[in-house]
Design a protein around this motif. Sequence first.
Motif, PDB file in Angstrom:
ATOM      1  N   ALA A 186     -67.634 -29.879   8.997  1.00  0.00           N
ATOM      2  CA  ALA A 186     -68.240 -31.655   9.013  1.00  0.00           C
ATOM      3  C   ALA A 186     -69.369 -31.527   8.561  1.00  0.00           C
ATOM      4  CB  ALA A 186     -67.873 -32.019  10.415  1.00  0.00           C
ATOM      5  N   ARG A 187     -70.064 -30.054   8.845  1.00  0.00           N
ATOM      6  CA  ARG A 187     -71.710 -29.866   9.052  1.00  0.00           C
ATOM      7  C   ARG A 187     -71.697 -29.243   6.685  1.00  0.00           C
ATOM      8  NH1 ARG A 187     -74.560 -30.268  13.006  1.00  0.00           N
ATOM      9  NH2 ARG A 187     -74.448 -30.454  14.464  1.00  0.00           N
ATOM     10  N   PRO A 205     -68.083 -31.730  -2.314  1.00  0.00           N
ATOM     11  CA  PRO A 205     -66.331 -30.989  -3.085  1.00  0.00           C
ATOM     12  C   PRO A 205     -65.602 -30.263  -2.828  1.00  0.00           C
ATOM     13  CG  PRO A 205     -69.695 -30.612  -4.159  1.00  0.00           C
ATOM     14  CD  PRO A 205     -69.495 -32.036  -2.837  1.00  0.00           C
ATOM     15  N   SER A 206     -66.168 -30.160  -1.798  1.00  0.00           N
ATOM     16  CA  SER A 206     -65.196 -28.786  -0.637  1.00  0.00           C
ATOM     17  C   SER A 206     -63.716 -30.346  -0.468  1.00  0.00           C
ATOM     18  CB  SER A 206     -65.875 -28.394   0.279  1.00  0.00           C
ATOM     19  OG  SER A 206     -66.927 -29.411   1.714  1.00  0.00           O
ATOM     20  N   LEU A 207     -64.053 -31.259  -0.059  1.00  0.00           N
ATOM     21  CA  LEU A 207     -62.664 -32.001   0.315  1.00  0.00           C
ATOM     22  C   LEU A 207     -61.690 -31.864  -0.626  1.00  0.00           C
ATOM     23  CD1 LEU A 207     -62.243 -33.644   2.811  1.00  0.00           C
ATOM     24  CD2 LEU A 207     -62.630 -35.800   1.495  1.00  0.00           C
ATOM     25  N   LYS A 208     -60.742 -31.657   0.324  1.00  0.00           N
ATOM     26  CA  LYS A 208     -59.858 -32.209  -1.221  1.00  0.00           C
ATOM     27  C   LYS A 208     -58.371 -32.632   0.162  1.00  0.00           C
ATOM     28  CE  LYS A 208     -61.409 -29.153  -3.568  1.00  0.00           C
ATOM     29  NZ  LYS A 208     -61.812 -29.062  -5.288  1.00  0.00           N
ATOM     30  N   TYR A 209     -58.166 -34.005  -1.194  1.00  0.00           N
ATOM     31  CA  TYR A 209     -56.700 -35.180  -0.127  1.00  0.00           C
ATOM     32  C   TYR A 209     -55.813 -35.071  -0.807  1.00  0.00           C
ATOM     33  CZ  TYR A 209     -59.463 -38.525  -2.656  1.00  0.00           C
ATOM     34  OH  TYR A 209     -60.116 -39.160  -3.659  1.00  0.00           O
ATOM     35  N   VAL A 210     -55.158 -35.599  -0.655  1.00  0.00           N
ATOM     36  CA  VAL A 210     -53.870 -36.149  -1.127  1.00  0.00           C
ATOM     37  C   VAL A 210     -53.433 -37.818  -0.895  1.00  0.00           C
ATOM     38  CG1 VAL A 210     -52.304 -34.656  -1.282  1.00  0.00           C
ATOM     39  CG2 VAL A 210     -51.734 -36.175   0.593  1.00  0.00           C
ATOM     40  N   PHE A 262     -62.155 -38.922   9.410  1.00  0.00           N
ATOM     41  CA  PHE A 262     -63.566 -39.801  10.549  1.00  0.00           C
ATOM     42  C   PHE A 262     -64.782 -38.803   9.416  1.00  0.00           C
ATOM     43  CE2 PHE A 262     -60.360 -37.832  13.465  1.00  0.00           C
ATOM     44  CZ  PHE A 262     -59.929 -38.411  14.527  1.00  0.00           C
ATOM     45  N   ILE A 263     -65.281 -40.505   9.994  1.00  0.00           N
ATOM     46  CA  ILE A 263     -66.925 -40.384   9.396  1.00  0.00           C
ATOM     47  C   ILE A 263     -67.785 -40.683  10.312  1.00  0.00           C
ATOM     48  CG2 ILE A 263     -68.397 -42.348   8.276  1.00  0.00           C
ATOM     49  CD1 ILE A 263     -66.487 -43.023   6.381  1.00  0.00           C
ATOM     50  N   PRO A 278     -78.770 -43.130   4.235  1.00  0.00           N
ATOM     51  CA  PRO A 278     -78.461 -42.742   5.782  1.00  0.00           C
ATOM     52  C   PRO A 278     -77.576 -41.430   5.345  1.00  0.00           C
ATOM     53  CG  PRO A 278     -76.862 -44.383   6.206  1.00  0.00           C
ATOM     54  CD  PRO A 278     -77.768 -44.781   4.919  1.00  0.00           C
ATOM     55  N   VAL A 279     -77.742 -40.108   6.284  1.00  0.00           N
ATOM     56  CA  VAL A 279     -77.077 -39.061   6.450  1.00  0.00           C
ATOM     57  C   VAL A 279     -75.379 -39.359   6.464  1.00  0.00           C
ATOM     58  CG1 VAL A 279     -76.585 -36.509   7.249  1.00  0.00           C
ATOM     59  CG2 VAL A 279     -79.255 -37.164   6.910  1.00  0.00           C
ATOM     60  N   ILE A 280     -74.734 -39.382   6.326  1.00  0.00           N
ATOM     61  CA  ILE A 280     -72.893 -38.740   6.847  1.00  0.00           C
ATOM     62  C   ILE A 280     -72.592 -37.932   6.945  1.00  0.00           C
ATOM     63  CG2 ILE A 280     -73.224 -39.482   4.003  1.00  0.00           C
ATOM     64  CD1 ILE A 280     -70.376 -41.610   5.476  1.00  0.00           C
ATOM     65  N   ARG A 281     -71.613 -37.586   7.983  1.00  0.00           N
ATOM     66  CA  ARG A 281     -70.543 -36.553   8.126  1.00  0.00           C
ATOM     67  C   ARG A 281     -69.657 -37.001   8.024  1.00  0.00           C
ATOM     68  NH1 ARG A 281     -72.900 -34.088  12.856  1.00  0.00           N
ATOM     69  NH2 ARG A 281     -70.904 -32.234  12.790  1.00  0.00           N
ATOM     70  N   ILE A 282     -68.490 -36.406   7.303  1.00  0.00           N
ATOM     71  CA  ILE A 282     -66.831 -36.342   6.913  1.00  0.00           C
ATOM     72  C   ILE A 282     -66.247 -35.475   7.949  1.00  0.00           C
ATOM     73  CG2 ILE A 282     -66.978 -38.390   6.332  1.00  0.00           C
ATOM     74  CD1 ILE A 282     -66.524 -36.324   3.179  1.00  0.00           C
ATOM     75  N   ASP A 283     -64.924 -35.794   8.410  1.00  0.00           N
ATOM     76  CA  ASP A 283     -63.898 -34.607   9.196  1.00  0.00           C
ATOM     77  C   ASP A 283     -62.477 -35.443   8.612  1.00  0.00           C
ATOM     78  OD1 ASP A 283     -62.893 -32.498  10.460  1.00  0.00           O
ATOM     79  OD2 ASP A 283     -62.540 -34.462  12.719  1.00  0.00           O
ATOM     80  N   GLY A 284     -62.580 -34.205   7.902  1.00  0.00           N
ATOM     81  CA  GLY A 284     -60.442 -34.702   7.056  1.00  0.00           C
ATOM     82  C   GLY A 284     -60.571 -33.367   6.216  1.00  0.00           C
TER      83      GLY A 284
END
Length: 560
Positions: free
Chosen positions: A244-245, A268-273, A279-280, A366-372
């Motif tokens: 997430a960081r 850029p590191s997030l890959k999804y379908v 999560f945010i 704002p700074v935002i973080r995502i997990d997934g």
Amino acid sequence: MARESWFQREFLTPRRLAFNVIFYGLHLFFFAYGWYTQATNARLAGLNTLKWSVWTSRGAGLVLAFDGGLILIPMLRNIIRFVRPKLSWLFPADENVWFHRQVAYSMAFWAMVHTTAHYVNFINVERTQIRKESALDIHYTQPGGITGHFMLLIMVIMYTTAHHKIRRQCFEAFWYTHHLAFFFMIALYTHATGCFVRDTVNPDYISTFPFYSTEHCLGYLSWRFIIWPGILYFGERVWREIRARQATRLSKVLIHPSGAMELRIIKPSLKYVPGQWLFIQVPDLSSYQWHPFTITSAPDDPYVSVHVRQVGDWTQALGERLGAGPAVVAALTSAAMKGSEKEKGNPIGRGDFVEIDPTLANYELPVIRIDGPYGAPAEDFFRCEAAILIGAGIGVTPFASILKHIWYRQKKGNIGSLKRVEFFWVCRDTPSFGWFQTLLQEVEAAQVDPNFLRINIYLTQKVGEDMLWNIAINDAGAEYDPLTLLRSRTTFGRPDWKSIYGKMREAIENGTYLPGSQSQLKTTVATYFCGPGALAKAIKEATDDATSSTVRFTFAKEHF
């Protein structure tokens, strides 16, 4: 077909029956094993003078140990995400939250059995004086009693705040109290250090972990086995925190007439379908809270987007932080409710949005973080020959990603094995059409075969006289629907799901629905739904009613 009863669902459905036999069979096996080994252990003859209560407490304690290890496994989201495509035929990976709840229900039952039996044990110890102890001493001065009552207190708090009404109205209460699970698991792993089950009058303590000697303390040593899911879960949480960081930037915020905020994020590191969710976290609002949202962008987009509706404390605070408070939303909604797309003096239409420009207000996003991302049933969409997508309100979000992906693949001429798509969107009011309208127009315009994608929109709100007048004027001889600006017409009222599925089955059976289909072949039509539970139940019943020997309708609901 009659409405499915509880007995039919639990015992006449093959997969559910198999689950019940295995799940509850294991619980009864561990209870019987715990009872038997306690009752037949000659070294525990003194303790066995307590008879039924001690045998019951030992059996129930072993079941609780089993559940204590099992309850964390459905929450290993990254492991489930990895094994889901490979083992979905073996177990329903999409029902991990449901399975987590089943284990929790089991723990509540066996905790009551275990605690009640131990209360009787402690009273009988004091009454018979097989050990020179009082019930109060065992309860509140020995590790077993202290950790046991501590776990009971945590369970009461967690179970209360996990109730769906409390969870929806105050997600923060659910989120924070559920993290008491860390302390619960520590208490569970150390519960046996009190050495209640022993062949001596006094406990045999040692100075190193687990703080009791196994020579005279004759517990099951179950912590040695159930600690591994805890280690895996802790490792996964550490990995999720590291991931997430990684570099993430909120690049753009769009406010749609419905009040939904569209957050466009660069990672850029997030890959999804299509159909997945994430999560945010917004540290400016809370450094600990993570909230789940469905991804609404497609993998071909240069960003990842989510749509957030301002309905709770956290989402409303996010709207204020982004400069999209009630005043901005009210202005957009008022303009969109007028029933016409763009009129003189009304520059804001239903398909328009307002982009938040922080430079004008002299503040930074704002700074935002995502997990997934994490998997969802709709992720399997492109494996189907025919599919039905149903969204209710903001529940349409996973299908935004799917429809976008369809659009991109159609442009590339690579639609795979997908032959037919039925898209249903049930909305309460007209402003809700706004944020999704442009996408639907683009997807509809891209259709070479008008039968490939059918868009069905239902408006359930009571229509006022002003809106009726606008609809009557704009709809007369118009090629496009005046509310959605689509070729597909809006239907007023709630869908009759049984009629819809019944007609679809008839069309498939007579060979007019799928190109090249033959009535004697077995056809499977997958239904994917995102929305409230009551509507899910009605659709599930409709799929069951419509299923025949030649057409099988499946149903999957998205879970967070």
